[in-house]
Design a protein around this motif. Structure first.
Motif, PDB file in Angstrom:
ATOM      1  N   MET A   1     -10.128   6.969 -10.185  1.00 58.76           N
ATOM      2  CA  MET A   1      -8.681   6.991  -9.489  1.00 58.76           C
ATOM      3  C   MET A   1      -8.705   5.166  -8.516  1.00 58.76           C
ATOM      4  N   ALA A   2      -9.834   4.882  -8.930  1.00 55.59           N
ATOM      5  CA  ALA A   2      -9.882   3.297  -7.876  1.00 55.59           C
ATOM      6  C   ALA A   2      -9.919   2.373  -9.637  1.00 55.59           C
ATOM      7  N   THR A   3     -10.669   3.034 -10.092  1.00 55.68           N
ATOM      8  CA  THR A   3     -10.588   2.166 -11.509  1.00 55.68           C
ATOM      9  C   THR A   3      -9.647   2.187 -12.451  1.00 55.68           C
ATOM     10  N   LEU A   4      -8.666   3.102 -12.719  1.00 50.97           N
ATOM     11  CA  LEU A   4      -7.042   3.221 -13.035  1.00 50.97           C
ATOM     12  C   LEU A   4      -6.339   2.540 -12.226  1.00 50.97           C
ATOM     13  N   GLY A   5      -6.431   2.290 -10.560  1.00 52.84           N
ATOM     14  CA  GLY A   5      -6.056   1.511  -9.794  1.00 52.84           C
ATOM     15  C   GLY A   5      -4.920   2.253  -8.576  1.00 52.84           C
ATOM     16  N   LEU A   6      -5.545   3.503  -9.035  1.00 54.38           N
ATOM     17  CA  LEU A   6      -3.986   3.986  -7.708  1.00 54.38           C
ATOM     18  C   LEU A   6      -4.974   4.262  -6.958  1.00 54.38           C
TER      19      LEU A   6
ATOM     20  N   GLN B   1     -15.502   1.724  -5.266  1.00 52.28           N
ATOM     21  CA  GLN B   1     -15.317   0.376  -5.412  1.00 52.28           C
ATOM     22  C   GLN B   1     -14.978   0.634  -7.332  1.00 52.28           C
ATOM     23  N   ALA B   2     -13.830  -0.200  -7.438  1.00 49.42           N
ATOM     24  CA  ALA B   2     -13.581   0.307  -9.141  1.00 49.42           C
ATOM     25  C   ALA B   2     -14.697   0.005  -9.872  1.00 49.42           C
ATOM     26  N   PHE B   3     -14.403   0.159 -10.969  1.00 46.47           N
ATOM     27  CA  PHE B   3     -15.213  -0.977 -12.093  1.00 46.47           C
ATOM     28  C   PHE B   3     -14.129  -1.923 -12.644  1.00 46.47           C
ATOM     29  N   MET B   4     -14.698  -2.904 -11.606  1.00 47.07           N
ATOM     30  CA  MET B   4     -14.338  -4.361 -12.830  1.00 47.07           C
ATOM     31  C   MET B   4     -12.736  -4.673 -12.179  1.00 47.07           C
TER      32      MET B   4
ATOM     33  N   ASN C   1     -10.527   1.617  -2.596  1.00 43.90           N
ATOM     34  CA  ASN C   1      -9.992   2.751  -2.710  1.00 43.90           C
ATOM     35  C   ASN C   1     -11.307   3.566  -1.119  1.00 43.90           C
ATOM     36  N   THR C   2     -10.781   4.334  -0.582  1.00 45.92           N
ATOM     37  CA  THR C   2     -10.670   4.324   0.490  1.00 45.92           C
ATOM     38  C   THR C   2     -11.357   5.985   0.635  1.00 45.92           C
TER      39      THR C   2
ATOM     40  N   ALA D   1       0.398  -1.028  -0.348  1.00 51.51           N
ATOM     41  CA  ALA D   1       0.114   0.013   0.179  1.00 51.51           C
ATOM     42  C   ALA D   1       0.916   1.282   0.082  1.00 51.51           C
ATOM     43  N   HIS D   2       2.039   1.267  -0.613  1.00 51.13           N
ATOM     44  CA  HIS D   2       2.777   2.070  -0.195  1.00 51.13           C
ATOM     45  C   HIS D   2       2.561   3.544  -0.906  1.00 51.13           C
ATOM     46  N   THR D   3       2.209   4.024  -2.638  1.00 51.15           N
ATOM     47  CA  THR D   3       2.156   5.109  -2.945  1.00 51.15           C
ATOM     48  C   THR D   3       1.018   5.450  -2.620  1.00 51.15           C
ATOM     49  N   ARG D   4       0.614   6.577  -2.348  1.00 51.80           N
ATOM     50  CA  ARG D   4      -0.487   7.415  -2.541  1.00 51.80           C
ATOM     51  C   ARG D   4      -1.270   8.325  -2.263  1.00 51.80           C
ATOM     52  N   VAL D   5      -1.939   8.885  -3.017  1.00 50.56           N
ATOM     53  CA  VAL D   5      -2.454   9.356  -3.149  1.00 50.56           C
ATOM     54  C   VAL D   5      -3.386  10.678  -2.284  1.00 50.56           C
ATOM     55  N   TYR D   6      -4.101  11.678  -1.880  1.00 48.39           N
ATOM     56  CA  TYR D   6      -4.313  12.547  -1.237  1.00 48.39           C
ATOM     57  C   TYR D   6      -5.120  13.528  -1.795  1.00 48.39           C
ATOM     58  N   TYR D   7      -6.583  12.878  -1.860  1.00 47.69           N
ATOM     59  CA  TYR D   7      -7.483  14.290  -2.072  1.00 47.69           C
ATOM     60  C   TYR D   7      -8.260  14.734  -1.752  1.00 47.69           C
ATOM     61  N   LEU D   8      -7.552  16.238  -1.476  1.00 44.37           N
ATOM     62  CA  LEU D   8      -8.828  16.624  -0.491  1.00 44.37           C
ATOM     63  C   LEU D   8      -9.642  17.300  -0.534  1.00 44.37           C
ATOM     64  N   SER D   9     -10.805  16.853  -0.288  1.00 45.95           N
ATOM     65  CA  SER D   9     -12.015  18.002  -0.802  1.00 45.95           C
ATOM     66  C   SER D   9     -13.537  18.599   0.598  1.00 45.95           C
ATOM     67  N   LEU D  10     -13.689  19.175   0.545  1.00 46.59           N
ATOM     68  CA  LEU D  10     -14.655  19.760   1.360  1.00 46.59           C
ATOM     69  C   LEU D  10     -16.122  19.665   0.613  1.00 46.59           C
TER      70      LEU D  10
END
Length: 541
Positions: free
Chosen positions: A127-132, A213-216, A221-222, A58-67
């Motif tokens: 991002m989930a569907t792209l596997g990020l 949940q990603a597409f297939m 992701n969380t 689970a090393h590489t992480r992207v954090y998307y901050l949005s209110l």
């Protein structure tokens, strides 16, 4: 002729989505896993612990901050992404239940106001569907965007109590409560600057987790949403002297920050990594800020680097600059956006991006007829007349279905063969609902001036919008639109040539109904000041 037996792998595909992963992806994942284990964690298989394996995976992480995360409904989207919709439909049918009735039971997760929140939701899906490996960070508002009711043509707001029946898509994580400090002062000491005499309030931050949940493709992701919770030792002085009511009221006040979209004061959350050295921090953590709302994350990370991790200012600032990126959605002056000046000073910091939307929700979910037709025939002759007729039939079926919905929910009959002219956006000056209303009046006057036998394309104008909070003029525009609609819809001279429908309580689940039926989408922004909105992308699907 006998059907050949299924292989073991084909059998597994029928019971698990894991079977869709290609061998090449497995090889790449193994290489990445071993690389992070050996070079990032500096461990080998002889001494690595299960937690080391977890961090390597689970090393590489992207954090998307949005209110804002305007998620809408989750049930049908999840069934589609898992490839289970047909199976679920059949199972529910055999149980004597109706799937559409069950889907209508779900409340929209209205944790956003419009396109900005929908963009955040689509990014999580993509991002989930792209596997990020990505986290979405936001606030778990107890009350989302208000429910809109139209009474005598005027907008009336009701609370959006979307959690009153619970939310099966989230998991509370009370073990991850964190203190949030306010007030206090900064003292200069021999050890450096210290933030002292703070109040641990409005309280702790309680995290809940939802999993897009990603597409297939096996990726989940969380989306981590935070709620304000007062600490257990709230106002002990008031409590000890017998003022229990005052202590409880203060506790309620402490928790108001996450009560309603939007709160008056915004607290952004951060993602950090457990490291003794921070030189590689920007390569491990990428934080994307969705507009200005979570911008406090920047000084907060600086505070952590300088005050807690004891980095010097220049180093901390260099790390912070390389960690954060920012999405700006408009350059209109009323939005206080003046980035054209900055772009002239430092043009290398600016990139223009045309964002998209998730075709899973806006094509496969809400327009399955068109999705099926595209999957079958798009790769064939695009200019084929029969194919174009089939597309027109799908559109007409969607229009018929939406006309039935309007008759059932709004007690209004429209001509399904008319042009569906749709303008669905937040009420705002630059979105020009007022201009559209003036156009309606112009068309109405023309119907009275024209030859009754002259050709005229029947048009049904459909407008959905909510007023911006804190302003009163949008209510007057809504009242104007509904009043004009009353005149137009009840004029026998006009008849079915022109109808005006105002969609009450426009939201994601309603967009999923009207967008597939749209013939003309009104995108009448000021030229050059605004990119195409998410609604236009959704209509394009």
């Amino acid at each position: 002729m006998a059907t050949p037996p299924l292989s073991d792998q084909e059998k597994r595909k029928q019971i698990s989505i894991r079977g869709i992963v290609g061998v090449e992806n497995v090889t790449e994942l193994k290489k990445g896993f071993n690389r992070h284990l050996h070079f990032t964690l500096v461990k080998d298989r002889n001494i690595a612990t299960p937690r080391d394996y977890y961090f390597a995976l689970a090393h590489t992480r992207v954090y998307y901050l949005s209110l804002e995360f305007y998620m809408g409904r989750t049930l049908q989207n999840t069934m589609i992404n898992l490839g289970l919709q047909n199976a679920c439909d059949e199972a529910i049918y055999q149980l004597g239940l109706d799937m559409e009735d069950l889907e209508e039971m779900e409340e929209d997760a209205g944790l956003g106001n419009g396109g900005l929140g929908r963009l955040a939701a689509c990014f999580l899906d993509s991002m989930a569907t792209l596997g990020l490996a990505a986290y979405g960070y936001g606030i778990r508002y107890e009350y989302g965007i208000f429910n809109q009711k139209i009474r005598d043509g005027w907008q009336v707001e009701e609370a959006d109590d979307w959690l009153r029946y619970g939310n099966p898509w989230e998991k509370a994580r009370p073990e991850y409560m964190l203190p949030v400090h306010f007030y206090g002062r900064v003292d200069e000491t021999a050890e450096g600057s210290k933030w002292v005499d703070t109040q641990v309030g409005p309280g702790h931050a309680l995290t809940t987790r939802q999993n897009p949940q990603a597409f297939m493709n096996n990726t989940v992701n969380t989306m981590r949403l935070w709620s304000a919770r007062a600490p257990n030792d709230f106002n002990l002085q008031d409590f000890n002297v017998g003022d229990y009511i005052e202590a409880v009221l203060d506790r309620n006040l402490a928790e108001n920050i996450s009560r309603v979209l939007y709160p008056n004061d915004n607290t952004a959350k951060k993602g950090t990594a457990a490291r003794s050295s921070f030189q590689g921090f920007p390569e491990k953590v990428a934080v994307q800020l969705n507009d200005t709302h979570p911008a406090l994350a920047i000084p907060e990370l600086m505070r952590i680097f300088v005050d807690i991790e004891k980095l010097d200012w220049d180093t901390a600032w260099d790390l912070t600059k390389r960690t954060f990126a920012y999405t700006n959605h408009t350059v209109l002056p009323e939005a206080l956006e003046r980035f054209r000046d900055f772009s002239e000073l430092e043009p290398d910091k600016f990139q223009n991006k045309t964002n998209g939307i998730t075709p899973r929700r806006w094509l496969l979910l809400c327009n399955p007829g068109l999705a099926e037709l595209i999957a079958e025939k798009l790769h064939q002759l695009v200019d084929n007349d029969a194919f174009i007729r089939d597309i027109s039939k799908v559109k007409q079926d969607n229009k018929d279905k939406f006309a039935q919905y309007l008759e059932r929910e709004y007690r209004v009959q429209i001509n399904p063969a008319s042009m569906f002219d749709v303008h669905v956006k937040r009420i705002h000056e630059y979105k020009r609902q007022l201009l559209n209303c003036l156009h309606i009046i112009t068309m109405y006057n023309r119907t009275h001036q024209m030859n009754p036998t002259a050709p005229f394309v029947p048009r049904t104008i459909i407008i959905g919008a909510r007023r911006r909070r804190g302003t009163t003029w949008p209510k007057k525009i809504i009242k104007l639109i509904t009043s004009v609609g009353d005149v137009v819809n009840n004029d026998p001279v006009v008849g079915n040539k022109l109808k005006v429908i105002y969609l009450e309580n426009y939201r994601v689940s309603l967009a999923e109904k009207v967008i597939p039926a749209t013939d003309l989408s009104e995108q009448i922004f000021h030229g050059g000041h605004r990119g195409v909105g998410d609604g236009q992308h959704e209509v394009s699907c």
